[in-house]
Design a protein around this motif. Sequence first.
Motif, PDB file in Angstrom:
ATOM      1  N   THR A  29       9.870 -13.379 -17.310  1.00  0.00           N
ATOM      2  CA  THR A  29      10.394 -13.381 -16.082  1.00  0.00           C
ATOM      3  C   THR A  29      11.669 -12.462 -15.764  1.00  0.00           C
ATOM      4  O   THR A  29      11.606 -11.818 -14.917  1.00  0.00           O
ATOM      5  CB  THR A  29      10.800 -14.779 -15.930  1.00  0.00           C
ATOM      6  OG1 THR A  29       9.912 -15.687 -15.941  1.00  0.00           O
ATOM      7  CG2 THR A  29      11.198 -15.302 -14.265  1.00  0.00           C
TER       8      THR A  29
ATOM      9  N   VAL B 277      12.508  -8.813 -10.202  1.00  0.00           N
ATOM     10  CA  VAL B 277      13.561  -9.607 -10.630  1.00  0.00           C
ATOM     11  C   VAL B 277      14.823  -8.892 -11.239  1.00  0.00           C
ATOM     12  O   VAL B 277      15.936  -9.229 -11.074  1.00  0.00           O
ATOM     13  CB  VAL B 277      13.271 -10.796 -11.570  1.00  0.00           C
ATOM     14  CG1 VAL B 277      14.228 -11.680 -12.357  1.00  0.00           C
ATOM     15  CG2 VAL B 277      12.049 -11.354 -10.874  1.00  0.00           C
TER      16      VAL B 277
ATOM     17  N   GLU C 183       5.036  -3.979 -11.999  1.00  0.00           N
ATOM     18  CA  GLU C 183       6.200  -4.992 -12.016  1.00  0.00           C
ATOM     19  C   GLU C 183       6.443  -5.334 -13.562  1.00  0.00           C
ATOM     20  O   GLU C 183       7.337  -6.121 -13.661  1.00  0.00           O
ATOM     21  CB  GLU C 183       6.020  -6.239 -11.381  1.00  0.00           C
ATOM     22  CG  GLU C 183       5.918  -6.109  -9.760  1.00  0.00           C
ATOM     23  CD  GLU C 183       7.328  -6.052  -8.962  1.00  0.00           C
ATOM     24  OE1 GLU C 183       8.290  -6.274  -9.890  1.00  0.00           O
ATOM     25  OE2 GLU C 183       7.448  -5.265  -8.117  1.00  0.00           O
TER      26      GLU C 183
ATOM     27  N   TYR D   7       9.244 -12.460  -6.187  1.00  0.00           N
ATOM     28  CA  TYR D   7      10.180 -12.152  -7.296  1.00  0.00           C
ATOM     29  C   TYR D   7      11.444 -12.517  -6.500  1.00  0.00           C
ATOM     30  O   TYR D   7      12.155 -12.969  -7.430  1.00  0.00           O
ATOM     31  CB  TYR D   7       9.685 -11.022  -7.975  1.00  0.00           C
ATOM     32  CG  TYR D   7       8.090 -10.630  -8.195  1.00  0.00           C
ATOM     33  CD1 TYR D   7       7.921 -11.624  -9.080  1.00  0.00           C
ATOM     34  CD2 TYR D   7       7.633  -9.640  -7.757  1.00  0.00           C
ATOM     35  CE1 TYR D   7       6.375 -11.364  -9.260  1.00  0.00           C
ATOM     36  CE2 TYR D   7       6.372  -9.520  -8.168  1.00  0.00           C
ATOM     37  CZ  TYR D   7       5.507 -10.279  -8.887  1.00  0.00           C
ATOM     38  OH  TYR D   7       4.401 -10.309  -9.067  1.00  0.00           O
TER      39      TYR D   7
ATOM     40  N   ILE E 228      10.535  -8.822 -15.226  1.00  0.00           N
ATOM     41  CA  ILE E 228       9.817  -8.301 -14.120  1.00  0.00           C
ATOM     42  C   ILE E 228      10.518  -7.259 -13.251  1.00  0.00           C
ATOM     43  O   ILE E 228      11.914  -7.652 -12.795  1.00  0.00           O
ATOM     44  CB  ILE E 228       9.326  -9.251 -12.989  1.00  0.00           C
ATOM     45  CG1 ILE E 228       8.506 -10.548 -13.760  1.00  0.00           C
ATOM     46  CG2 ILE E 228       8.754  -9.177 -11.853  1.00  0.00           C
ATOM     47  CD1 ILE E 228       8.108 -11.874 -13.250  1.00  0.00           C
TER      48      ILE E 228
END
Length: 339
Positions: free
Chosen positions: A265, A271, A244, A147, A268
Motif C-alpha cells: 500500500t 500514495v 502505480e 489512492y 503505490i
Amino acid sequence: MSFRIRAARESDYPALYEMAKLTGGGFTNLPADKTTLQNKLARAAEGFDRKGENQSDDLYLFMLEDFDSKAIRGTCQIFGEVGRDRPFYSYRMSTLTQKSEELGRIFRNQTLSLCTDLEGSSEVGGLFLHPHERAGGLGMLLARSRYLFIKQHRPRFGARVLAELRGVMDPAGHSPFWDALAGRFFGMTFPEADEFNAVHGTQFIADLMPNTPIYVNMLPESARAVIGQPHPTGRAALKMLQAEGFVWECYIDIFDGGPTVTAPTDQIRSVREAEWIKVGGSHKDKGGKTMMVATGQLGNFAACWAQVQIDDRGEALLDEKAMQMLDVGSGDTIIAVSR
C-alpha cells in the motif's frame, strides 16, 4: 474539464444500474442486479459513516460526475479488507519440478492451487467508465482518485492492495478457463456462475471445487492460453496499475483466469508521492501544472484534475473550476499528486 470524483449516494442507484447494464458481463463488482446494487450503495453509506480509523470490510463506492450537468459517467470502488466475513479465493500458479532417473529427464509442471493467501488485503475494483467518455484522462482520474482516498484514511486499509482484472471471454460472454475447469464441477455456464457469485459470494467454490492442485498441462490449449491474461478491454487498466507499482505474482481469478495484481500500500506511486498542500487561492489563467487534487473526509471526499501553480509561500493556486468542484477556498488543505 468539469468532471469530478465524489462519494456515492443512495440516490445514484438509477445511474449505477444503467452503467452496470453496459459492462457486458463478467464484471463481478458491478452486476446488473438491482437488489445487489442497492445493497452496495447502502453498504457504502455505512462505510463512509463508520466512526473510527481502523481497517474493516467497508465498501467505498465513488461516482464520476459531470459537475455542470450532474450526469454520472463512471464509477469505482475500494474494499477495505477482503476475506473478513467470507473466504477470498484465488488460484496460485506454481511450478513443480520432478526428475526421472530412468528417463534421465527433468520435468517442470505448472500447477494451480486454490488458496486464500490474499486475505486481509484491501482491494481496488469496480472501475467502469461510460464508453462515450473514454478519453481525456477520466479513466486515470477514476483509478488514481482511490489512492488519494486511501492516503487520506490510511489506517482503514491493509498493508497490501490487490486488483482483480477481468479475464478473457468470447463474444458470447463465455470463459474458456471456466469451461475447461470449474464448469466441469458445477454444471453452470460462466455467465450463470458469475451472476451467482456477484449476488451470493464465493462460498460455493469452496464447497464444490477439488482442493488438489490442478496440472495446467491437463487443461486444453484454449484455457492455458488465457491464464493470467486480462480481457482486451482491461489492458489499459492493467497498464495504469503497473504504472502505480502493481505486479502479477502468479495469482489468478478462480472464475475466468484473469490476473490478480498486488502492491504494498505505501509503495503505490500515488500514495507515496501525494502531498498535503495549503490552498492560497485561485488563478485566472490556464497556466500551471496538471495535478490530481482531492479534499474532504469519507463521504465528503471529492477529487478532480486541476491546473496548479505554487506561489512564493509554497501554497497552491488552483484554477477556478477546480476550486468550485472541490468547494475549497484560501486556507483549506488539499492532497495533490502530479499527473
